[in-house]
Structures are given as structure tokens and as C-alpha cells.
Motif scaffolding. Structure first.
Motif, PDB file in Angstrom:
ATOM      1  N   LYS A  36       0.835  -1.021   0.055  1.00 17.99           N
ATOM      2  CA  LYS A  36       0.116  -0.159  -0.035  1.00 17.99           C
ATOM      3  C   LYS A  36       0.976   1.180   0.000  1.00 17.99           C
ATOM      4  O   LYS A  36       2.048   1.179   0.439  1.00 17.99           O
ATOM      5  N   GLY A  37       0.239   2.354  -0.495  1.00 15.12           N
ATOM      6  CA  GLY A  37       0.936   3.638  -0.396  1.00 15.12           C
ATOM      7  C   GLY A  37       1.856   3.657  -1.500  1.00 15.12           C
ATOM      8  O   GLY A  37       2.903   4.489  -1.373  1.00 15.12           O
ATOM      9  N   VAL A  38       2.059   2.905  -2.633  1.00 17.54           N
ATOM     10  CA  VAL A  38       2.946   3.279  -3.852  1.00 17.54           C
ATOM     11  C   VAL A  38       2.223   4.254  -4.921  1.00 17.54           C
ATOM     12  O   VAL A  38       0.788   4.536  -4.946  1.00 17.54           O
ATOM     13  N   LYS A  39       3.314   5.119  -5.484  1.00 22.90           N
ATOM     14  CA  LYS A  39       2.738   5.990  -6.216  1.00 22.90           C
ATOM     15  C   LYS A  39       2.916   5.713  -7.705  1.00 22.90           C
ATOM     16  O   LYS A  39       4.376   5.435  -8.040  1.00 22.90           O
ATOM     17  N   ILE A  40       2.177   5.948  -8.634  1.00 20.54           N
ATOM     18  CA  ILE A  40       2.374   5.600  -9.961  1.00 20.54           C
ATOM     19  C   ILE A  40       3.309   6.976 -10.574  1.00 20.54           C
ATOM     20  O   ILE A  40       3.262   8.204 -10.305  1.00 20.54           O
ATOM     21  N   VAL A  41       4.429   6.500 -11.029  1.00 17.97           N
ATOM     22  CA  VAL A  41       5.322   7.531 -11.590  1.00 17.97           C
ATOM     23  C   VAL A  41       5.272   7.534 -13.141  1.00 17.97           C
ATOM     24  O   VAL A  41       5.173   8.715 -13.826  1.00 17.97           O
ATOM     25  N   LYS A  42       5.123   6.474 -13.768  1.00 16.03           N
ATOM     26  CA  LYS A  42       4.866   6.635 -15.327  1.00 16.03           C
ATOM     27  C   LYS A  42       4.042   5.497 -15.606  1.00 16.03           C
ATOM     28  O   LYS A  42       4.124   4.234 -15.057  1.00 16.03           O
ATOM     29  N   SER A  43       3.280   5.456 -16.716  1.00 16.61           N
ATOM     30  CA  SER A  43       2.371   4.361 -17.176  1.00 16.61           C
ATOM     31  C   SER A  43       2.225   4.460 -18.575  1.00 16.61           C
ATOM     32  O   SER A  43       1.987   5.542 -19.117  1.00 16.61           O
ATOM     33  N   SER A  44       2.561   3.350 -19.168  1.00 16.11           N
ATOM     34  CA  SER A  44       2.207   3.232 -20.542  1.00 16.11           C
ATOM     35  C   SER A  44       1.593   1.887 -20.962  1.00 16.11           C
ATOM     36  O   SER A  44       1.368   1.165 -19.997  1.00 16.11           O
ATOM     37  N   LYS A  45       1.455   1.538 -22.260  1.00 15.88           N
ATOM     38  CA  LYS A  45       0.838   0.229 -22.395  1.00 15.88           C
ATOM     39  C   LYS A  45       1.736  -1.057 -21.891  1.00 15.88           C
ATOM     40  O   LYS A  45       1.162  -1.971 -21.584  1.00 15.88           O
ATOM     41  N   TYR A  50       6.358   2.240 -10.451  1.00 17.08           N
ATOM     42  CA  TYR A  50       5.857   2.705  -9.193  1.00 17.08           C
ATOM     43  C   TYR A  50       7.166   3.177  -8.207  1.00 17.08           C
ATOM     44  O   TYR A  50       8.332   2.900  -8.298  1.00 17.08           O
ATOM     45  N   GLN A  51       6.683   4.170  -7.316  1.00 14.51           N
ATOM     46  CA  GLN A  51       7.741   4.821  -6.495  1.00 14.51           C
ATOM     47  C   GLN A  51       6.891   4.591  -5.020  1.00 14.51           C
ATOM     48  O   GLN A  51       5.901   4.678  -4.683  1.00 14.51           O
ATOM     49  N   LYS A  52       7.890   3.991  -4.119  1.00 14.74           N
ATOM     50  CA  LYS A  52       7.578   3.698  -2.772  1.00 14.74           C
ATOM     51  C   LYS A  52       8.476   4.466  -1.846  1.00 14.74           C
ATOM     52  O   LYS A  52       9.718   3.970  -2.064  1.00 14.74           O
ATOM     53  N   ILE A  53       8.065   5.248  -0.727  1.00 13.20           N
ATOM     54  CA  ILE A  53       8.812   5.933  -0.172  1.00 13.20           C
ATOM     55  C   ILE A  53       8.559   5.457   1.459  1.00 13.20           C
ATOM     56  O   ILE A  53       7.501   5.312   1.938  1.00 13.20           O
ATOM     57  N   ASN A  54       9.741   4.956   1.904  1.00 11.89           N
ATOM     58  CA  ASN A  54       9.941   4.556   3.254  1.00 11.89           C
ATOM     59  C   ASN A  54      10.429   5.602   4.261  1.00 11.89           C
ATOM     60  O   ASN A  54      11.487   6.046   3.850  1.00 11.89           O
ATOM     61  N   TYR A  55      10.035   5.553   5.374  1.00 14.93           N
ATOM     62  CA  TYR A  55      10.569   6.810   6.403  1.00 14.93           C
ATOM     63  C   TYR A  55      11.215   5.789   7.596  1.00 14.93           C
ATOM     64  O   TYR A  55      10.465   5.665   8.398  1.00 14.93           O
ATOM     65  N   PHE A  57      12.967   5.295  10.947  1.00 14.04           N
ATOM     66  CA  PHE A  57      13.024   6.043  12.171  1.00 14.04           C
ATOM     67  C   PHE A  57      14.485   6.717  12.453  1.00 14.04           C
ATOM     68  O   PHE A  57      15.692   5.738  12.518  1.00 14.04           O
ATOM     69  N   GLY A  58      14.509   7.665  12.286  1.00 13.62           N
ATOM     70  CA  GLY A  58      15.998   8.586  12.570  1.00 13.62           C
ATOM     71  C   GLY A  58      16.899   8.600  11.279  1.00 13.62           C
ATOM     72  O   GLY A  58      17.959   8.887  11.406  1.00 13.62           O
ATOM     73  N   LYS A  59      16.384   8.333  10.239  1.00 10.43           N
ATOM     74  CA  LYS A  59      17.330   8.203   9.110  1.00 10.43           C
ATOM     75  C   LYS A  59      16.356   8.978   7.880  1.00 10.43           C
ATOM     76  O   LYS A  59      15.391   8.910   8.031  1.00 10.43           O
ATOM     77  N   PRO A  60      17.175   9.380   6.820  1.00  9.13           N
ATOM     78  CA  PRO A  60      16.495   9.960   5.876  1.00  9.13           C
ATOM     79  C   PRO A  60      15.557   9.089   4.977  1.00  9.13           C
ATOM     80  O   PRO A  60      15.638   7.823   4.900  1.00  9.13           O
ATOM     81  N   PRO A  61      14.705   9.488   4.252  1.00 13.31           N
ATOM     82  CA  PRO A  61      13.658   8.709   3.467  1.00 13.31           C
ATOM     83  C   PRO A  61      14.183   7.661   2.367  1.00 13.31           C
ATOM     84  O   PRO A  61      15.585   8.261   1.839  1.00 13.31           O
ATOM     85  N   ASP A  62      13.876   6.450   2.486  1.00 13.47           N
ATOM     86  CA  ASP A  62      14.425   5.430   1.452  1.00 13.47           C
ATOM     87  C   ASP A  62      13.455   5.378   0.248  1.00 13.47           C
ATOM     88  O   ASP A  62      12.261   5.070   0.269  1.00 13.47           O
ATOM     89  N   TYR A  63      13.913   5.737  -0.980  1.00 10.82           N
ATOM     90  CA  TYR A  63      13.055   5.524  -2.167  1.00 10.82           C
ATOM     91  C   TYR A  63      13.394   4.368  -2.975  1.00 10.82           C
ATOM     92  O   TYR A  63      14.427   4.176  -3.206  1.00 10.82           O
ATOM     93  N   LYS A  64      12.428   3.810  -3.383  1.00  9.51           N
ATOM     94  CA  LYS A  64      12.529   2.422  -4.222  1.00  9.51           C
ATOM     95  C   LYS A  64      11.703   2.721  -5.554  1.00  9.51           C
ATOM     96  O   LYS A  64      10.373   3.344  -5.274  1.00  9.51           O
ATOM     97  N   PHE A  65      12.026   2.545  -6.581  1.00  7.34           N
ATOM     98  CA  PHE A  65      11.273   2.612  -7.835  1.00  7.34           C
ATOM     99  C   PHE A  65      11.196   0.886  -8.388  1.00  7.34           C
ATOM    100  O   PHE A  65      12.235   0.292  -8.480  1.00  7.34           O
ATOM    101  N   PHE A  66       9.766   0.597  -8.840  1.00  7.36           N
ATOM    102  CA  PHE A  66       9.494  -0.845  -9.126  1.00  7.36           C
ATOM    103  C   PHE A  66       9.073  -0.459 -10.806  1.00  7.36           C
ATOM    104  O   PHE A  66       8.229  -0.217 -10.882  1.00  7.36           O
ATOM    105  N   TYR A  67       9.741  -1.349 -11.487  1.00  6.75           N
ATOM    106  CA  TYR A  67       9.717  -1.406 -12.970  1.00  6.75           C
ATOM    107  C   TYR A  67       8.814  -2.589 -13.339  1.00  6.75           C
ATOM    108  O   TYR A  67       9.460  -3.718 -13.376  1.00  6.75           O
ATOM    109  N   PHE A  68       7.568  -2.379 -13.883  1.00  5.25           N
ATOM    110  CA  PHE A  68       7.106  -3.435 -14.439  1.00  5.25           C
ATOM    111  C   PHE A  68       6.923  -3.290 -16.093  1.00  5.25           C
ATOM    112  O   PHE A  68       6.453  -2.398 -16.501  1.00  5.25           O
ATOM    113  N   ILE A  69       7.131  -4.520 -16.472  1.00  5.00           N
ATOM    114  CA  ILE A  69       6.783  -4.616 -17.905  1.00  5.00           C
ATOM    115  C   ILE A  69       5.865  -5.611 -18.256  1.00  5.00           C
ATOM    116  O   ILE A  69       6.023  -6.798 -17.765  1.00  5.00           O
ATOM    117  N   ASN A  70       4.983  -5.414 -18.994  1.00  6.74           N
ATOM    118  CA  ASN A  70       3.996  -6.340 -19.453  1.00  6.74           C
ATOM    119  C   ASN A  70       3.274  -6.842 -18.197  1.00  6.74           C
ATOM    120  O   ASN A  70       3.102  -8.198 -18.324  1.00  6.74           O
TER     121      ASN A  70
END
Length: 92
Positions: A36-45, A50-55, A57-70
Motif C-alpha cells: 500500500k502507499g505506492v505512487k505511479i510515476v509513469k504508465s504506458s501500454k 511505481y515509487q515507494k517511500i519508506n521513512y 526511524f531516525g534516517k533519511p527517506p528511502d526511495y524505491k522504484f519498481f519497474y513493471f514490464i507487461n
């Protein structure tokens, strides 16, 4: 009494921590239902990112990008980070 309360709090803390669930080849719908809480960055056919940001405790945000093909998870990375400052040296 104190010991049992401490153990109970520790168990609740461990249970409440939720890590992202994914694996390469995972179906896109299964990924969205588990994460839950993932954001669409780009979408095509054929591709969705998707981007997921984890916070942590006591550290800077952790960004992850998930690439789905077909509809299948192809790869995961932390994105391309651009430098904050570029210094250019010109010789005359």
C-alpha cells in the motif's frame, strides 16, 4: 510483570513493522495488493513504474522504484540521483 510487559511491547513493535513485499517476476496486481502507499510515476501500454517511500526511524527517506514490464516486475532500484551542485572548472 515488567518482563512480560516489555516482551509484549517488543512483539507489538515487530508485528507493526511492515516491510515491502516483492520479488522479480511478481504480478502487478499482487504487488499492489501487498504494498500500500505506492505512487505511479509513469504508465504506458507495456511499462508501469511505481515509487515507494519508506521513512525509517531516525534516517533519511528511502526511495524505491519498481519497474513493471507487461504486468511483471522486471527490476527495482533507488532511481537516478542528480547531484546537488555541479562545479565546472574553465581554464583560460
Amino acid at each position: 510483570m515488567r518482563y512480560s510487559l516489555l516482551v509484549l511491547l517488543l512483539v507489538l513493535l515487530i508485528i507493526s513493522c511492515k516491510a515491502p513485499y516483492f520479488f522479480i517476476g511478481m504480478n502487478e496486481q499482487a504487488f499492489l495488493s501487498k504494498n500500500k502507499g505506492v505512487k505511479i510515476v509513469k504508465s504506458s501500454k507495456s511499462e508501469t513504474i511505481y515509487q515507494k517511500i519508506n521513512y525509517p526511524f531516525g534516517k533519511p527517506p528511502d526511495y524505491k522504484f519498481f519497474y513493471f514490464i507487461n504486468g511483471q516486475l522486471d527490476h527495482v532500484d533507488e532511481g537516478v540521483q542528480s547531484p546537488d551542485l555541479i562545479i565546472q572548472h574553465n581554464r583560460n
